[in-house]
Design a protein around this motif. Structure first.
Motif, PDB file in Angstrom:
ATOM      1  N   SER A 123       0.841  -1.198   0.000  1.00 18.07           N
ATOM      2  CA  SER A 123       0.000   0.000   0.000  1.00 18.07           C
ATOM      3  C   SER A 123       0.874   1.246   0.000  1.00 18.07           C
ATOM      4  N   THR A 161      -0.918   6.457   7.078  1.00 17.05           N
ATOM      5  CA  THR A 161      -2.257   6.470   6.499  1.00 17.05           C
ATOM      6  C   THR A 161      -2.199   6.303   4.987  1.00 17.05           C
ATOM      7  N   THR A 162      -3.149   5.549   4.460  1.00 18.84           N
ATOM      8  CA  THR A 162      -3.286   5.446   3.001  1.00 18.84           C
ATOM      9  C   THR A 162      -4.350   6.426   2.525  1.00 18.84           C
ATOM     10  N   THR A 164      -8.317  12.259   3.991  1.00 17.34           N
ATOM     11  CA  THR A 164      -9.292  12.356   5.085  1.00 17.34           C
ATOM     12  C   THR A 164      -8.727  13.083   6.307  1.00 17.34           C
ATOM     13  N   LEU A 199      -2.353  -2.771  15.169  1.00 20.65           N
ATOM     14  CA  LEU A 199      -1.240  -3.707  15.284  1.00 20.65           C
ATOM     15  C   LEU A 199       0.050  -2.929  15.473  1.00 20.65           C
ATOM     16  N   TYR A 226       2.586  -3.173  12.236  1.00 19.14           N
ATOM     17  CA  TYR A 226       2.243  -2.699  10.895  1.00 19.14           C
ATOM     18  C   TYR A 226       2.342  -1.184  10.880  1.00 19.14           C
ATOM     19  N   MET A 260      -4.258   7.617  12.475  1.00 19.91           N
ATOM     20  CA  MET A 260      -5.114   8.798  12.601  1.00 19.91           C
ATOM     21  C   MET A 260      -6.530   8.312  12.310  1.00 19.91           C
ATOM     22  N   HIS A 289     -14.979   7.940   7.641  1.00 17.84           N
ATOM     23  CA  HIS A 289     -14.547   7.270   6.413  1.00 17.84           C
ATOM     24  C   HIS A 289     -13.790   5.961   6.628  1.00 17.84           C
ATOM     25  N   ARG A 302     -13.845   0.766  11.011  1.00 19.35           N
ATOM     26  CA  ARG A 302     -13.391   0.401  12.365  1.00 19.35           C
ATOM     27  C   ARG A 302     -13.375   1.631  13.265  1.00 19.35           C
ATOM     28  N   ARG A 328       1.988  -5.606   3.802  1.00 18.03           N
ATOM     29  CA  ARG A 328       1.396  -6.429   4.860  1.00 18.03           C
ATOM     30  C   ARG A 328       2.314  -7.595   5.215  1.00 18.03           C
TER      31      ARG A 328
END
Ligand code: ANZ
Ligand code: ZN
Length: 913
Positions: free
Chosen positions: A230, A250-251, A255, A330, A333, A339, A344, A347, A461
């Motif tokens: 990612s 963040t991907t 947002t 996690l 990761y 954030m 959006h 979870r 991942r």
């Protein structure tokens, strides 16, 4: 067995053929051959004790391909070996008070004999078991080299700890959170373990998938997802009253203005610090530590968390946002900190709802953006009215109409139903409002890169491969620990570190010790290779995926001093790899990774280990049961049941043979011990012969789909082989016949010959390109039906029949090689290896159907003739008639009104000027 000497006796036929193959070492291959190589490989079996039908299916597919490719002129390598380390041997050792090595080797003997009765064209001279020191010494040497390169390293990692047995449990030994043997609650413990840096190869493993055209898309997709690349940003948030900022990954930087809190992992340093003077938080962190560790476990859990009492400062707005510990973040990761954008991210949304945190929408889908514009809201400029509308949860500012209700619905849904996780246009985001995903990503990346607050970051991942196992029956990890010098690789000249095999005593007292090397101070004793002082050996062993990651390469180089030698580049990559789809992720990823390690050690030149992959389906079977008094189901093996079938072959009723009373039918399930529906292939081979079992496993379904095992189907295959046998015997009892004279054949002879050559074409394509063995066999069955009905006893009739039967023997040979070996001799050949006969090629002349001449009239006058085959469709005949040069000339500029085709006779074209 019949006393008729000409009757088919599988036992005699199979032992004769196998004897011949053995005596002539028919399937041993050297590297020196002018023929092109073909390496056909099946995943190597675990020696569990007996062959099961899944093995039979796997190895039969591979054998059909191997024999076919050899008949097509290849020098074919088909090896076999044993994935011999692993837990079941230790469990069996405890049960039988024997040594795992002894149990394993006895199983190998038994299963090798079983495989031999199947008549596979295997080069047995290359066989090995992965528990042979000659094999694992190379694995240890590789590990030592990887340590020196920094590709093998040690760090702490969590394991399952059984506090009663004082041992580490494999995941499959933990049942509902308890140890499988003791029933004790399993604890999570951190212990040092060895890892291979597969993550260094993440991008290459991903890119390589694009070159694997011969792999199923489903497998490539699973690997892509597992690698999980990612692209995102790392962004630093300062924390009130702390020197150290929190960095999030963040991907979705788009947002950013919707962030209403941060969530961090329980092991995050900030959480640990906050817990020092917060007992409730400390207790919560302790609880998290004991919980599940896998991503799947975390995903399934209820979202839970606790405020740390700390506040982060939003890097754009300067607003304070609370920091929470959350159970779904996690530590290993990204950065272990997220954030949170409840509007959006689902979870975060669930978490926000549970803890009363605000949900602030900052992304709108295209429809909502357009609706906003329609009501006169300038998405780019009018940040304020929209912000007011959003934060107030009202859109009164925009008056009435459909557009407004669309915006309102969108906002309501986000507050009440869940996050909108799609991409769209930014709103309520200050200077970034109006931008789309890519533009805002770039703008924020540039901004943070400029002020040193963040940077673009690619994450995977994929985790490094943990190769330590705390069990005995595996390859010892070649490491020595010295108090002064630390963890050192065992010097290469001291390898192998041998695993002691004579350990039955240790297994006679279960519950006391599970690793004879851990409990043996003598074995552990070592000398430090650096300072010469006293030292200790590593007592962990390798994950058994280590052995199965490079066996394919070792087969190419039996006896090589290193892992492989120059022969590896002759045979590799594997041309066809075959195995279960359950290995689609881990094994096949490690297998590809290891190939790159071999390459980077200079041992092979190619980038990927296998060009083509076939993943075979499961074997399933009907289940039968009776209910016992307490309502429990007692499963009955299909072998003990007599079945009635309806005319479509489905099971209609069943009874237990022992008492003749009915049993319940439980439906078709994957063969398993728990449903007692496993079929012993050996019993089938004993009853019907290997060829019948091979034929059934190839005919009953395409190789990639599940195969339903049923004895009625097996019987059908036995009948087919008996008919084939009889047909050949009857034919050879006839007087001699001349050669086929293609110009002297009558229509019936031509038709049979044409069917033969069509079948040849189809079977070759089905075996070679399509791997559609079932349809190839069906075509051969149909051909046999035609031969059986072909009563032509003329010279040419017998000649054609001979051609057909002889070709059938060659065509069927890859599937049923024993019976074909015998029938080839019956047809007047000496005993030879059929794999050295060329695979039949279709004769194009024989494929041509007789053409008929049609007259073509234009407005009733004969203007030309065309030749067409009787099976041409009408439009093809019309097109041919219109294209005939004379006809075309007479039509000229006229307009074709109608074309009338009288099949087999005439075409009439009606033209108006
Ligand atoms: C803010 C955000 C907003 C996110 C949004 C997603 C949606 P992949 O694609 O798998 O890389 N994340 C980051 N690190 C995490 C961790 N250690 N544990 C759990 N979640 C973590 O996922 C990246 C996204 O997963 C990141 O982007 C982050 O949440 C979360 F509307 O940041 B996101
Ligand atoms: Zn030392």
């Amino acid at each position: 067995m019949s006393t008729d000497p000409a009757a088919y006796d599988p036992r005699a036929v199979e032992s004769a053929a196998q004897g011949f193959w053995n005596d002539t070492r028919a399937f041993e291959v050297g590297g020196q051959s002018p023929k092109p190589k073909y390496y056909c490989l099946s995943m190597l079996p675990y020696p569990s004790g007996a062959l099961h039908v899944g093995h039979v299916r796997n190895y039969t597919i591979s054998d059909v391909i191997s024999r076919y490719q050899r008949m097509c002129g290849h020098n074919v390598l088909q090896p076999m070996g044993w994935d011999a380390f692993g837990l079941p041997a230790e469990n069996a050792a405890i049960k039988n008070a024997t040594a795992p090595a002894k149990w394993t080797r006895a199983n190998i003997e038994h299963m090798r004999a079983q495989l031999k009765t199947m008549g596979y064209a295997i080069d047995w001279s290359r066989e090995f078991a992965t528990c042979d020191p000659d094999y694992y010494v190379h694995e240890q040497r590789m590990f030592v080299r990887l340590m020196k390169k920094g590709l093998a390293y040690r760090r702490n990692s969590v394991v399952n700890w059984d506090p009663v047995d004082k041992t580490v449990l494999a995941n499959e030994q933990v049942i509902d959170g308890r140890g499988w043997r003791t029933g004790a609650l399993v604890e999570k413990r951190e212990i040092p373990q060895w890892f291979l840096k597969i993550t260094d190869y993440a991008q290459e493993l991903l890119d390589g998938l694009d070159t694997l055209d011969g792999w199923p898309d489903s497998v490539k997709t699973m690997q892509r997802n597992w690698i999980g690349r990612s692209e995102g940003l790392e962004i630093r948030f300062d924390v009130d009253g702390e020197d150290e900022p929190v960095t999030v990954y963040t991907t979705r930087p788009d947002t950013l203005m919707g962030v209403t809190f941060l969530s961090i992992a329980g092991e995050h340093p900030l959480a640990v610090k906050a817990a020092r003077d917060n007992p409730a938080l400390a207790a919560f962190l302790e609880e998290l530590r004991r919980g599940g560790v896998s991503e799947a476990e975390l995903e399934a859990q209820e979202k839970r968390g606790m405020a740390t009492g700390q506040w982060a400062i939003h890097p754009v707005t300067g607003e304070d946002v609370p920091i929470y510990v959350a159970n779904f973040v996690l530590m290993n990761y990204g950065t272990g900190a997220v954030m949170a954008v409840p509007a959006h991210d689902q979870r975060d949304w669930e978490f926000a709802k549970a803890y009363g945190l605000p949900v602030r929408p900052v992304i709108v889908p295209d429809g909502v953006r357009d609706a906003l514009r329609e009501v006169g809201h300038d998405v780019e400029a009018d940040a304020d009215p929209f912000q007011a509308a959003l934060s107030g949860g009202t859109v009164d500012a925009f008056d009435t109409g459909a557009a407004v209700s669309m915006v309102r619905d969108y906002l309501d849904a986000i507050q009440q139903e869940g996050a909108f996780t799609g991409r769209g246009t930014l709103v309520n985001s200050g200077e970034y409002s109006g931008l789309d995903f890519d533009a805002s990503f770039d703008a924020l990346a540039r901004r943070f890169e400029a002020d040193g607050r963040g940077a673009r970051k690619v994450n995977f991942r994929l985790r490094d491969w943990g190769v330590s196992r705390q069990r005995y029956w595996g390859c010892p990890i070649p490491v020595i620990y010295c108090e002064k010098c630390g963890a050192l690789p065992v010097p290469e000249e001291q390898l192998p570190v041998l695993l002691p095999e004579d350990v039955a005593d240790a297994f006679s007292n279960p519950g006391v010790v599970h690793s004879p090397i851990k409990s043996d101070p003598e074995w552990r004793k070592a000398t430090c290779p650096q300072c010469g002082g006293p030292a200790e050996r590593e007592t962990d062993t390798f994950d058994t995926f280590m052995e199965s990651s490079w066996y394919y390469a070792r087969y190419t180089s039996p006896g090589a001093k290193d892992m492989v030698d120059a022969r590896a580049d002759h045979w590799l990559p594997v041309d066809q790899y075959i195995g279960g789809v359950e290995h689609a992720i881990l094994h096949l990823l490690y297998f590809r990774f290891y190939h790159k390690l071999l390459r980077d050690q200079g041992l092979v030149k190619s980038d990927e280990p296998a060009t083509n992959l076939l993943t075979q389906g499961m074997v399933v079977a009907e289940t039968y049961y009776r209910e016992s008094g307490d309502g429990r189901r007692e499963w009955i093996n299909p072998a003990d049941v007599d079945v009635q079938r309806d005319e479509r072959g489905h099971v209609a009723g069943a009874m237990l043979r022992a008492d003749g009373k009915p049993v319940h039918i439980g439906g078709i399930e994957k063969m398993s011990k728990s449903k007692n529906n496993g079929v012993d292939p050996q019993a089938m081979v004993d009853r019907y012969g290997a060829d019948t079992v091979r034929l059934f496993s190839m005919f009953a379904s395409p190789p990639t789909l599940s195969l339903e095992w049923n004895e009625a189907g097996v019987e059908g295959m036995a009948r087919f082989l008996r008919r084939f046998w009889r047909e050949v015997q009857q034919h050879v009892a006839q007087p001699d016949h001349p050669e086929v004279d293609a110009s002297a054949l009558d229509a019936g002879q031509k038709a049979l010959r044409r069917q033969l050559h069509e079948t040849i074409q189809k079977v070759g394509d089905d075996y070679g390109r399509r791997h559609s063995f079932n349809t190839a066999i069906a075509a051969l069955m149909e051909l046999l039906n035609h031969v059986a009905k072909f009563n032509d006893m003329s010279d040419q009739g017998r000649a054609v029949r001979h051609e057909v039967l002889q070709a059938m023997v060659l065509l069927l040979n890859p599937v049923t090689p024993h019976v074909c070996h015998a029938l080839w001799q019956a047809l007047g050949h000496t005993e030879t290896l059929l794999e050295d006969q060329p695979f039949p090629q279709a004769d194009p002349a024989a494929l041509v159907r007789d053409l008929v001449t049609l007259a073509v009239q234009v407005n009733g006058k004969l203007r030309g003739t065309i030749e067409v085959a009787p099976d041409w469709p009408r439009d093809a005949v019309e097109a041919a008639a219109l294209a005939e040069p004379h006809v075309a000339k007479f039509i000229g500029d006229g307009q074709v009104r109608k074309v009338i085709v009288v099949p087999g006779k005439i075409v009439n074209i009606v033209v108006v000027a």
